[in-house]
Design a protein around this motif. Structure first.
Motif, PDB file in Angstrom:
ATOM      1  N   VAL A 294     -19.333  20.234 -12.232  1.00 26.91           N
ATOM      2  CA  VAL A 294     -19.888  21.050 -13.314  1.00 26.91           C
ATOM      3  C   VAL A 294     -20.200  22.455 -12.807  1.00 26.91           C
ATOM      4  N   VAL A 295     -20.808  22.549 -11.631  1.00 29.94           N
ATOM      5  CA  VAL A 295     -21.115  23.862 -11.041  1.00 29.94           C
ATOM      6  C   VAL A 295     -19.825  24.653 -10.843  1.00 29.94           C
ATOM      7  N   ASN A 296     -18.791  24.011 -10.320  1.00 29.87           N
ATOM      8  CA  ASN A 296     -17.501  24.691 -10.111  1.00 29.87           C
ATOM      9  C   ASN A 296     -16.913  25.188 -11.429  1.00 29.87           C
ATOM     10  N   ASN A 297     -17.031  24.373 -12.473  1.00 31.97           N
ATOM     11  CA  ASN A 297     -16.500  24.762 -13.778  1.00 31.97           C
ATOM     12  C   ASN A 297     -17.274  25.917 -14.399  1.00 31.97           C
ATOM     13  N   ILE A 298     -18.550  25.993 -14.111  1.00 32.03           N
ATOM     14  CA  ILE A 298     -19.354  27.114 -14.601  1.00 32.03           C
ATOM     15  C   ILE A 298     -18.816  28.430 -14.035  1.00 32.03           C
ATOM     16  N   PHE A 299     -18.450  28.411 -12.761  1.00 34.99           N
ATOM     17  CA  PHE A 299     -17.945  29.635 -12.127  1.00 34.99           C
ATOM     18  C   PHE A 299     -16.507  29.963 -12.529  1.00 34.99           C
TER      19      PHE A 299
ATOM     20  N   GLY B  25     -29.704  28.586 -20.972  1.00 35.56           N
ATOM     21  CA  GLY B  25     -29.075  29.854 -21.327  1.00 35.56           C
ATOM     22  C   GLY B  25     -29.827  31.054 -20.801  1.00 35.56           C
ATOM     23  N   PHE B  26     -31.155  31.000 -20.840  1.00 35.32           N
ATOM     24  CA  PHE B  26     -31.984  32.118 -20.384  1.00 35.32           C
ATOM     25  C   PHE B  26     -31.685  32.453 -18.918  1.00 35.32           C
ATOM     26  N   TYR B  27     -31.650  31.424 -18.065  1.00 34.92           N
ATOM     27  CA  TYR B  27     -31.450  31.670 -16.636  1.00 34.92           C
ATOM     28  C   TYR B  27     -29.992  31.928 -16.282  1.00 34.92           C
TER      29      TYR B  27
ATOM     30  N   PRO C  94     -34.288  15.419 -18.106  1.00 34.46           N
ATOM     31  CA  PRO C  94     -33.219  16.356 -18.459  1.00 34.46           C
ATOM     32  C   PRO C  94     -33.503  17.788 -18.009  1.00 34.46           C
ATOM     33  N   LEU C  95     -34.743  18.226 -18.168  1.00 36.34           N
ATOM     34  CA  LEU C  95     -35.101  19.583 -17.741  1.00 36.34           C
ATOM     35  C   LEU C  95     -34.966  19.721 -16.227  1.00 36.34           C
ATOM     36  N   SER C  96     -35.297  18.668 -15.498  1.00 45.39           N
ATOM     37  CA  SER C  96     -35.178  18.692 -14.040  1.00 45.39           C
ATOM     38  C   SER C  96     -33.710  18.817 -13.619  1.00 45.39           C
ATOM     39  N   VAL C  97     -32.814  18.101 -14.304  1.00 47.94           N
ATOM     40  CA  VAL C  97     -31.376  18.196 -14.015  1.00 47.94           C
ATOM     41  C   VAL C  97     -30.868  19.605 -14.323  1.00 47.94           C
ATOM     42  N   ILE C  98     -31.306  20.159 -15.442  1.00 46.46           N
ATOM     43  CA  ILE C  98     -30.907  21.523 -15.820  1.00 46.46           C
ATOM     44  C   ILE C  98     -31.435  22.533 -14.805  1.00 46.46           C
ATOM     45  N   ASN C  99     -32.656  22.330 -14.348  1.00 48.48           N
ATOM     46  CA  ASN C  99     -33.247  23.198 -13.328  1.00 48.48           C
ATOM     47  C   ASN C  99     -32.411  23.165 -12.052  1.00 48.48           C
ATOM     48  N   ALA C 100     -31.979  21.956 -11.657  1.00 49.38           N
ATOM     49  CA  ALA C 100     -31.138  21.809 -10.467  1.00 49.38           C
ATOM     50  C   ALA C 100     -29.801  22.516 -10.652  1.00 49.38           C
TER      51      ALA C 100
ATOM     52  N   VAL D  22     -26.253  26.995  -9.178  1.00 48.56           N
ATOM     53  CA  VAL D  22     -25.453  28.170  -9.547  1.00 48.56           C
ATOM     54  C   VAL D  22     -26.027  29.420  -8.870  1.00 48.56           C
ATOM     55  N   GLY D  23     -27.346  29.525  -8.893  1.00 42.29           N
ATOM     56  CA  GLY D  23     -28.009  30.693  -8.314  1.00 42.29           C
ATOM     57  C   GLY D  23     -27.792  30.824  -6.817  1.00 42.29           C
TER      58      GLY D  23
END
Length: 292
Positions: A127-132, A153-155, A247-253, A258-259
């Protein structure tokens, strides 16, 4: 037991061959499956007047290796069917005003623990690779998942310049993703009760050859069936409020992963933002002691 929709039919078919005690359990589940799904074996046995071991044997008789597997099947059966009123009634049975804080926090801790066990690390990296690699990124989360979509979306908007959060507004959801296509990435977020518009949006994105990521509670989720990649985050809670801590924890990760790949650009971006925030007084920089 591949199809949990057949569970009630299985109980009915096996009913004549069950022992007297097992029939009491079967009758209770058929009438009160929404409550039974969140009971321990001991609690269920106590409710119908049989021993915990009888409950375990009942699960075995249905073809399960143990009671936890039967309980999981019941939860899968009901999680998308409970109305808000039913969830309030369940909350009253399992969480009281006196133990609300402790009960909810313990439940959220369990959700994070279960998520850590269930989530696929390779899928996370994919998923991270696909984001980039995506030309454009669309994030869709409706109803109670709106907050999760906005947070992601914000981050991501701070890190990347090709992110769009899709939500209810002046235009319809489909009008906002009308140009989605090959090379794009659509991230759909949804938990019971699943929003139909999110499911339909993911199906539309797939029909347009976009890559689809689902952040949801199970591979049996209707979002997962429309996704190329699924990130599992547990949200089980017998309450009228969705538990979105895991879910928020997974999104945070996901944001942090990505960061970390873009840390140099992020540093430059946040240096610029700090100057803007100070110049336009976005945040309070005064010390509490300055008031005196």
């Amino acid at each position: 037991m591949e199809d949990n929709q057949d569970l009630m039919r299985t109980i009915q078919m096996k009913f004549p061959r069950l022992s007297k005690g097992q029939k009491l359990i079967a009758e209770y589940i058929l009438k009160h499956y929404d409550k039974a799904a969140f009971m321990t074996a001991a609690k269920l046995g106590s409710s119908v007047g049989v021993s915990e071991s009888t409950v375990v044997r009942f699960a075995n008789e249905l073809g399960f290796s143990g009671y936890p597997n039967l309980q999981k099947e019941l939860q899968e059966l009901i999680k998308n069917k409970l109305t808000t009123v039913q969830r309030i009634e369940l909350a009253n049975d399992f969480i009281s005003e006196e133990n609300a804080l402790k009960g909810v926090l313990k439940s959220d801790i369990e959700n994070i623990r279960a998520t850590l066990e269930k989530i696929n690390h390779k899928t996370f990296e994919d998923v991270v690779n696909n984001i980039f690699s995506a030309k454009r990124i669309y994030i869709i989360g409706l109803r109670s998942s709106t907050a999760l979509a906005e947070f992601l979306g914000f981050y991501l908007n701070v890190i990347l310049d090709n992110v769009k959060v899709v939500g209810n507004g002046i235009s319809d959801i489909f009008e906002q993703i009308i140009r989605v296509g090959e090379g794009d990435l659509v991230i759909g977020i949804g938990f019971p009760r699943y929003a139909n518009r999110t499911i339909e949006s993911l199906a539309y994105a797939q029909s347009r050859n976009a890559k689809v990521v689902a952040i949801t509670d199970s591979l049996l989720s209707p979002l997962a069936s429309q996704a190329d990649y699924t990130l599992i985050a547990q949200s089980n809670m017998a309450s009228f409020v969705d538990s979105l801590v895991a879910p928020l924890s997974v999104i945070n990760a996901l944001i942090i992963a990505v960061g970390l790949r873009e840390k140099e650009n992020i540093s430059d971006t946040y240096n610029s933002l700090e100057k803007i925030w100070q110049e336009y007084e976005v945040y309070s920089y005064k010390n509490v002691d300055d008031r005196y």
